[in-house]
Design a protein around this motif. Sequence first.
Motif, PDB file in Angstrom:
ATOM      1  N   LEU A   1      -5.311  -1.173  -4.733  1.00 44.53           N
ATOM      2  CA  LEU A   1      -3.916  -1.385  -5.319  1.00 44.53           C
ATOM      3  C   LEU A   1      -3.096  -2.213  -4.370  1.00 44.53           C
ATOM      4  O   LEU A   1      -3.460  -2.113  -3.291  1.00 44.53           O
ATOM      5  CB  LEU A   1      -3.365   0.106  -5.334  1.00 44.53           C
ATOM      6  N   CYS A   2      -2.548  -3.308  -4.875  1.00 47.89           N
ATOM      7  CA  CYS A   2      -1.678  -4.096  -4.229  1.00 47.89           C
ATOM      8  C   CYS A   2      -0.586  -3.093  -3.463  1.00 47.89           C
ATOM      9  O   CYS A   2       0.102  -2.196  -4.387  1.00 47.89           O
ATOM     10  CB  CYS A   2      -0.977  -5.111  -5.168  1.00 47.89           C
ATOM     11  N   ASP A   3      -0.278  -3.385  -2.672  1.00 45.35           N
ATOM     12  CA  ASP A   3       0.702  -2.523  -1.733  1.00 45.35           C
ATOM     13  C   ASP A   3       2.232  -2.600  -2.172  1.00 45.35           C
ATOM     14  O   ASP A   3       2.991  -1.667  -1.947  1.00 45.35           O
ATOM     15  CB  ASP A   3       0.539  -2.798  -0.007  1.00 45.35           C
ATOM     16  N   MET A   4       2.300  -3.794  -2.844  1.00 46.56           N
ATOM     17  CA  MET A   4       3.816  -3.890  -3.186  1.00 46.56           C
ATOM     18  C   MET A   4       3.749  -3.206  -4.901  1.00 46.56           C
ATOM     19  O   MET A   4       4.877  -2.878  -5.293  1.00 46.56           O
ATOM     20  CB  MET A   4       4.063  -5.215  -3.093  1.00 46.56           C
ATOM     21  N   CYS A   5       3.236  -4.120  -5.676  1.00 44.91           N
ATOM     22  CA  CYS A   5       3.113  -3.947  -7.154  1.00 44.91           C
ATOM     23  C   CYS A   5       2.364  -2.787  -7.803  1.00 44.91           C
ATOM     24  O   CYS A   5       2.665  -2.399  -8.792  1.00 44.91           O
ATOM     25  CB  CYS A   5       3.022  -5.224  -7.881  1.00 44.91           C
ATOM     26  N   LYS A   6       1.484  -2.370  -6.689  1.00 43.44           N
ATOM     27  CA  LYS A   6       0.536  -1.322  -7.270  1.00 43.44           C
ATOM     28  C   LYS A   6      -0.199  -1.464  -8.331  1.00 43.44           C
ATOM     29  O   LYS A   6      -1.029  -0.701  -8.901  1.00 43.44           O
ATOM     30  CB  LYS A   6       1.573   0.077  -7.641  1.00 43.44           C
TER      31      LYS A   6
ATOM     32  N   LEU B   1      -2.330  -7.150  -0.663  1.00 44.58           N
ATOM     33  CA  LEU B   1      -1.399  -7.408  -1.394  1.00 44.58           C
ATOM     34  C   LEU B   1      -2.198  -8.429  -2.399  1.00 44.58           C
ATOM     35  O   LEU B   1      -3.158  -9.434  -2.109  1.00 44.58           O
ATOM     36  CB  LEU B   1      -0.305  -8.242  -0.675  1.00 44.58           C
ATOM     37  N   CYS B   2      -1.615  -8.391  -3.678  1.00 46.65           N
ATOM     38  CA  CYS B   2      -2.145  -9.407  -4.647  1.00 46.65           C
ATOM     39  C   CYS B   2      -1.581 -10.796  -4.211  1.00 46.65           C
ATOM     40  O   CYS B   2      -0.529 -10.739  -3.483  1.00 46.65           O
ATOM     41  CB  CYS B   2      -1.793  -9.017  -6.150  1.00 46.65           C
ATOM     42  N   ARG B   3      -2.024 -11.976  -4.749  1.00 48.87           N
ATOM     43  CA  ARG B   3      -1.504 -13.022  -4.481  1.00 48.87           C
ATOM     44  C   ARG B   3      -0.327 -13.444  -4.812  1.00 48.87           C
ATOM     45  O   ARG B   3       0.443 -13.966  -3.932  1.00 48.87           O
ATOM     46  CB  ARG B   3      -2.432 -14.049  -4.934  1.00 48.87           C
ATOM     47  N   ASP B   4       0.348 -12.977  -5.836  1.00 49.77           N
ATOM     48  CA  ASP B   4       1.693 -12.953  -6.077  1.00 49.77           C
ATOM     49  C   ASP B   4       2.654 -12.298  -5.388  1.00 49.77           C
ATOM     50  O   ASP B   4       3.532 -12.801  -4.847  1.00 49.77           O
ATOM     51  CB  ASP B   4       2.150 -12.574  -7.660  1.00 49.77           C
ATOM     52  N   CYS B   5       2.087 -11.068  -4.983  1.00 52.13           N
ATOM     53  CA  CYS B   5       3.122 -10.393  -3.949  1.00 52.13           C
ATOM     54  C   CYS B   5       3.144 -10.984  -2.508  1.00 52.13           C
ATOM     55  O   CYS B   5       3.970 -10.941  -1.764  1.00 52.13           O
ATOM     56  CB  CYS B   5       2.760  -8.705  -3.975  1.00 52.13           C
ATOM     57  N   PHE B   6       2.005 -11.288  -2.137  1.00 55.38           N
ATOM     58  CA  PHE B   6       1.799 -12.083  -1.022  1.00 55.38           C
ATOM     59  C   PHE B   6       2.957 -13.306  -0.789  1.00 55.38           C
ATOM     60  O   PHE B   6       3.500 -13.401   0.164  1.00 55.38           O
ATOM     61  CB  PHE B   6       0.333 -12.397  -0.644  1.00 55.38           C
TER      62      PHE B   6
HETATM   63 ZN   LIG Z   1       1.101  -7.092  -5.977  1.00 58.93          ZN
END
Ligand SMILES: [Zn+2]
Length: 350
Positions: free
Chosen positions: A282-287, A314-319
């Motif tokens: 899971l992406c740590d930000m958007c889950k 982190l997914c690339r967008d959140c990164f």
């Molecule tokens: Zn994300």
Amino acid sequence: MNRSKIEWCDHTFNPITGCRHNCGYCYARRMTARFAGDVRLNLNAKADYTLEEAADGGDPLYVLDRPMLNETGSPLNYPFNFEPTLHRYRYERLDNLKMGNNIFVGAMADIFGEWVPDHWIEEVLSECAKRPMHNYMFLTKNPGRYVKLADAGKLPKGDNFWYGSSITNPHNPYFYDTTRHYHCFVSIEPIHEDFGGFKGMGLPEWIIVGPETGNRKGKVVPDASWIRNITAIADKHGIPVFMKDKLVVYKIIGEDEMRRDYPPQLLQRSLSDKIDKKINGLCDMCKAKYKKRDMVNVLAKTKRGVAAAHSCYLCRDCFARSCKTIGVDAESILEIADGKRKEANNEKEL
Ligand SMILES: [Zn+2]
Ligand code: SF4
């Protein structure tokens, strides 16, 4: 758990063995007899098994909580020959498969025979339900038992539970369901008669068809028209058909007529929890869930002088978003990371 020679499944799983239907063409009975060992000796080892009353009042049934071993210490697959036996120690074998598979449960038995106690069936079904990544296919010559269990609320539903009826002619009853949302199929193996249609009110969702094998006296060799008629009924109703190889091997139909169709639910392969956790995260930000290799593995140092260790994904967008907040150019970092990954992959290929 055995990798299966049965063409329409990946594996067979036999927590119950033995059957009392007495079909003249039975392959399971022949195989069991070959690997039974010294049954008289096994019956004498009374401390190794328990007996249980048959649900139909017939001869008692056998229960093994541990595998029974022969004189050289090897496990016996069928210590009581073709007598119905519950092999309770086999359930955990379902955990040995990493990917979701199509599993034929009870290839060497009729799990739904009248002699089988309800609680054996419930136990097997509940062990399957505990491992939802697999598709489970059952087959019986006693489809009335499915109905009884369904009426009693004891037959699990779900896209991964498939209840098959083993039939040989159009007069045999089969399990179909028009209201309760059970997945039902028929296995016409061996086909012994022409099928004008299906006698029931509802149609199966999948048809498996194959000829009789072996050299039994009176063996029925099907006519090509019987197979073509099945295909015609199936096509009319959009039912996938799976034909056994032997139809071509025995030259009953030509290769160009061969069908190997599955219902869509049985084409799905899911991952075991363990492998899923390994590959996805899971992406740590958007889950949101992504493949780990498609996310950025963020490293962090807990104190000076120690190597940076994994902190989160982190997914690339959140990164990119988090880089922007601290004024770092995410694009160039991602380009470098992608370049490194490509290099690594090239090296592996060489
Ligand atoms: Zn994300
Ligand atoms: S129902 Fe299947 S396992 Fe039982 S005797 Fe007939 S062919 Fe054999």
